[in-house]
Design an enzyme around this catalytic site. Sequence first.
Site: not given
Length: 329
Positions: A123, A256, A286
């Site tokens: 990520c 993020h 996500n």
Amino acid sequence: MAQNPSSENKRAGSRLTGVGAALPKRAVSNDELAAQIDTSDEWIRTRTGIRQRYLVSGDETAVSLAHKAAQNALDYAGKTADDVDAVIVATSTPDQVFPSVAVRVQAALGMERGFGFDVSAACSGFVYALSVADSMIRAGQVGRVLVIGVEVFSRLLDWEDRSTCVLFGDGAGAVLLESGAGEGEGILSTHLHADGHLGDLLYVDGAVGCASGKVALKMQGREVFRHAVVNLAAAVDEALETNGLKGTDIQWMVPHQANLRIIEGMAKKLHLPAERVVVTVDRHANTSAASIPLALDEAVRDGRIKQGDLVLMEALGGGLTWGSALIRM
């Protein structure tokens, strides 16, 4: 590790001139997932803030999404593939072990020169790739770089594990970086960190020749959350201290997009009102390395983020890896 260039190099820094995004055609709501597994819209929303996500179908791939996002970024900047020196792709979900997604995108764009490679930092991948591209521009190796984050996380999920499969989505985002930023402009600094001792908190078992023979994402959610809060705060402080700034100097945070509670916690630390934080986790879920450029594209194109604004980016992912970046748009 902070990428804190000298004042001489700062005069030849990189500026962000293009943004682009691409999402799969298929949107999947929480209710649709609840019809397949033991979960509910309320359970997902109250824990994560997620209402839906986009998942690939048909002939959609990491390369096709990355290509579309890259072309959109070029169009935004008024450039063509012939103007690009390099393609750097952040991804944990390539279509093939090799060639890289980057060289496939290079070919799809029709680039006849330059080079490309992928970066794997889960990520945090986009922040890592951004740092690499900025460093190469400052070193004079390249003049323009496409930096892309793309993920097809639906490939890695156990669709019977409600604790993980509801969290992720697919998508791609891209930016075009160009040389020529002046003092105090463009990418001011990037800050990268990793702690391999924490690798088992969030990982995907399923590499070529792996012992299990299965591809599946595994996560210790509470522990990842705990480390995210601490490490992201430290990375943000590092970025501010490096540039002699305070949290109140930040005009936009583009984090993020993993969990709404983490995002809100970071905004509170910076004393940023909710309207100054770009949030897409509710619609995209996500998307790992794609989440920051997807959110940035949305906020730039709808007019929220304007030229001259000071933007903070931060991310944490498997590895564990984490980092931050400060950009003057």
